[in-house]
Scaffold this motif. Sequence first.
Motif, mmCIF file in Angstrom:
data_model
loop_
_atom_site.group_PDB
_atom_site.id
_atom_site.type_symbol
_atom_site.label_atom_id
_atom_site.label_comp_id
_atom_site.label_asym_id
_atom_site.label_seq_id
_atom_site.Cartn_x
_atom_site.Cartn_y
_atom_site.Cartn_z
ATOM 1 N N GLY A 1 -5.534 3.561 -2.376
ATOM 2 C CA GLY A 1 -4.870 4.811 -2.729
ATOM 3 C C GLY A 1 -3.663 4.618 -3.627
ATOM 4 O O GLY A 1 -3.495 5.317 -4.633
ATOM 5 N N ASN A 2 -2.828 3.661 -3.270
ATOM 6 C CA ASN A 2 -1.530 3.508 -3.929
ATOM 7 C C ASN A 2 -1.635 3.181 -5.409
ATOM 8 O O ASN A 2 -0.749 3.512 -6.195
ATOM 9 C CB ASN A 2 -0.743 2.407 -3.201
ATOM 10 N N THR A 3 -2.713 2.529 -5.791
ATOM 11 C CA THR A 3 -2.842 2.123 -7.197
ATOM 12 C C THR A 3 -3.834 3.003 -7.961
ATOM 13 O O THR A 3 -4.339 2.610 -9.008
ATOM 14 C CB THR A 3 -3.236 0.637 -7.281
ATOM 15 N N ALA B 1 -10.213 4.015 0.074
ATOM 16 C CA ALA B 1 -10.023 3.492 -1.288
ATOM 17 C C ALA B 1 -8.644 2.824 -1.378
ATOM 18 O O ALA B 1 -7.867 2.882 -0.429
ATOM 19 C CB ALA B 1 -10.107 4.611 -2.310
ATOM 20 N N ILE C 1 -8.631 -7.515 0.838
ATOM 21 C CA ILE C 1 -7.657 -8.539 0.441
ATOM 22 C C ILE C 1 -7.035 -9.258 1.638
ATOM 23 O O ILE C 1 -6.690 -10.425 1.550
ATOM 24 C CB ILE C 1 -6.597 -7.903 -0.494
ATOM 25 N N GLY D 1 -3.585 -0.290 4.730
ATOM 26 C CA GLY D 1 -4.663 0.584 4.270
ATOM 27 C C GLY D 1 -5.980 -0.174 4.368
ATOM 28 O O GLY D 1 -6.018 -1.354 4.732
ATOM 29 N N ASP D 2 -7.064 0.535 4.032
ATOM 30 C CA ASP D 2 -8.383 -0.100 4.142
ATOM 31 C C ASP D 2 -8.585 -1.198 3.107
ATOM 32 O O ASP D 2 -9.352 -2.136 3.336
ATOM 33 C CB ASP D 2 -9.494 0.938 4.032
ATOM 34 N N GLY D 3 -7.901 -1.109 1.972
ATOM 35 C CA GLY D 3 -8.057 -2.169 0.957
ATOM 36 C C GLY D 3 -7.575 -3.497 1.506
ATOM 37 O O GLY D 3 -8.256 -4.529 1.384
ATOM 38 N N GLY E 1 0.873 -1.176 0.000
ATOM 39 C CA GLY E 1 0.000 0.000 0.000
ATOM 40 C C GLY E 1 0.903 1.216 0.000
ATOM 41 O O GLY E 1 2.125 1.103 -0.170
ATOM 42 N N CYS E 2 0.322 2.397 0.229
ATOM 43 C CA CYS E 2 1.131 3.623 0.184
ATOM 44 C C CYS E 2 2.273 3.599 1.184
ATOM 45 O O CYS E 2 3.371 4.074 0.894
ATOM 46 C CB CYS E 2 0.244 4.828 0.447
ATOM 47 N N MET F 1 -0.023 -8.281 0.207
ATOM 48 C CA MET F 1 -1.178 -7.524 0.694
ATOM 49 C C MET F 1 -2.111 -8.345 1.589
ATOM 50 O O MET F 1 -2.725 -7.828 2.519
ATOM 51 C CB MET F 1 -1.957 -7.003 -0.523
ATOM 52 N N TYR G 1 -4.925 2.656 8.284
ATOM 53 C CA TYR G 1 -5.132 4.058 7.880
ATOM 54 C C TYR G 1 -6.144 4.013 6.748
ATOM 55 O O TYR G 1 -5.926 3.415 5.705
ATOM 56 C CB TYR G 1 -3.812 4.745 7.495
HETATM 57 C C1 LIG Z 1 -3.302 -9.466 -3.973
HETATM 58 C C2 LIG Z 1 -2.886 -8.104 -4.481
HETATM 59 N N1 LIG Z 1 -3.721 -7.435 -5.305
HETATM 60 C C3 LIG Z 1 -3.369 -6.224 -5.768
HETATM 61 C C4 LIG Z 1 -2.162 -5.689 -5.424
HETATM 62 C C5 LIG Z 1 -1.751 -4.344 -6.009
HETATM 63 N N2 LIG Z 1 -1.750 -3.317 -4.990
HETATM 64 C C6 LIG Z 1 -0.622 -2.867 -4.383
HETATM 65 S S1 LIG Z 1 -0.897 -1.621 -3.305
HETATM 66 C C7 LIG Z 1 -2.542 -1.659 -3.655
HETATM 67 C C8 LIG Z 1 -3.482 -0.678 -2.979
HETATM 68 C C9 LIG Z 1 -3.644 -0.974 -1.521
HETATM 69 O O1 LIG Z 1 -4.733 -0.254 -0.998
HETATM 70 P P1 LIG Z 1 -4.899 -0.035 0.543
HETATM 71 O O2 LIG Z 1 -4.692 -1.297 1.289
HETATM 72 O O3 LIG Z 1 -6.176 0.671 0.786
HETATM 73 O O4 LIG Z 1 -3.683 0.902 0.929
HETATM 74 P P2 LIG Z 1 -3.343 2.340 0.296
HETATM 75 O O5 LIG Z 1 -2.825 2.065 -1.087
HETATM 76 O O6 LIG Z 1 -4.578 3.132 0.274
HETATM 77 O O7 LIG Z 1 -2.272 2.854 1.171
HETATM 78 C C10 LIG Z 1 -2.867 -2.649 -4.584
HETATM 79 C C11 LIG Z 1 -4.219 -2.926 -5.085
HETATM 80 C C12 LIG Z 1 -1.319 -6.428 -4.574
HETATM 81 N N3 LIG Z 1 -0.138 -5.942 -4.177
HETATM 82 N N4 LIG Z 1 -1.697 -7.634 -4.118
#
Ligand SMILES: Cc1ncc(C[n+]2csc(CCOP(=O)(O)OP(=O)(O)O)c2C)c(N)n1
Length: 318
Positions: free
Chosen positions: A142-144, A140, A116, A109-111, A52-53, A74, A136
């Motif tokens: 954020g990082n992608t 959404a 995931i 992050g929330d994702g 994430g970010c 993740m 945090y």
């Molecule tokens: C299984 C998986 N799917 C997609 C990704 C690509 N990816 C890297 S960072 C990210 C965003 C993460 O979002 P979040 O957890 O909300 O953290 P933020 O980016 O907002 O800090 C994604 C989708 C990944 N690393 N692993």
Amino acid sequence: MKRERYKSLRTLPREEPLGPGGPLCAGCGGLLALRLFHKALGGNAVFVNAAGCCTLLATYPFTPLRSSWIYTAMASAPAGAQGVRDALDILAEKGKLGAGDRKVVVLTGDGAAQDIGLQSTMAAIHRGLDFYYLCYDNEAYGNTGFQTSASTPYGSRTATCPIAPLSPRGNPAPRRDLFEIWRAQKPPYVATLSAAYPLDLAEKVFRASKFAGPKLFIALAPCPPGWDVDSEWAVELARLAVETGIWPLKEAVHGEVSHTFVPRRFKPVEQYLSLQGRFRHLFEPKRDDAAIALIQGAVDEYWKAARPGGGRAPGETP
Ligand SMILES: Cc1ncc(C[n+]2csc(CCOP(=O)(O)OP(=O)(O)O)c2C)c(N)n1
Ligand code: SF4
């Protein structure tokens, strides 16, 4: 919440656990929440970070963070935290670690928290893993590029819910309630945080430190590029989210909820929404009264249900 340790800003630790020069965006609410959280937690922590970010805080061999850091895929930060927890406990048993604290923190992050990594999180709670979990929540991925997550609120524009004829209001679903998902498993401590209320934040970290087991903190994390606001608005938005009632400050100790700050008078939600580009379509070119009323209605319903019991302390100074 009666504060035991942090009664004024002067009582916050002076040590800076995060050095300057990190590569995150200016005004990142997630970074500010992490900084305050780490201040309250103290040193000797191992952060287990899902992609994430915040992953950008450890671009080997440089990191602005004073504690240890391990990066996981993740989905698996809580599983990584189990490994770190076990290793630290074994080293302590063998007398190879000093008597200092050995805190293990999952940082996501929330994702990762809501989507995931939810399965590995639920398993860690079920095992009673002794760890802190800081989400945090920028609402959404954020990082992608700010795609919709299960934490995205109704009406938010995201990269995957652009304003278009088929989605005139952006995200059509309400956000999923991570606080309640955790609380259902009755871990010792669950709380929401806002970086605009640093004393409330620090006191919660202190209170949680008395418990062994899973401890969750969800920090609303204004994200200037994703929320489409200037960097200097991040703290003001973190405050307005609380003042409008959209982001309740609360905790649950062994499942029992209490609100740690309740505004004396709630501001209308549009004061919070109208400042952000991700909600601009609700106000321009034509005001969408129905959508704004829906969002206000959900907030009113929440507080109506929260009123009986819940340890409310209207107007308590955070
Ligand atoms: C299984 C998986 N799917 C997609 C990704 C690509 N990816 C890297 S960072 C990210 C965003 C993460 O979002 P979040 O957890 O909300 O953290 P933020 O980016 O907002 O800090 C994604 C989708 C990944 N690393 N692993
Ligand atoms: S995109 Fe948002 S969450 Fe990510 S570093 Fe920038 S401000 Fe922070």
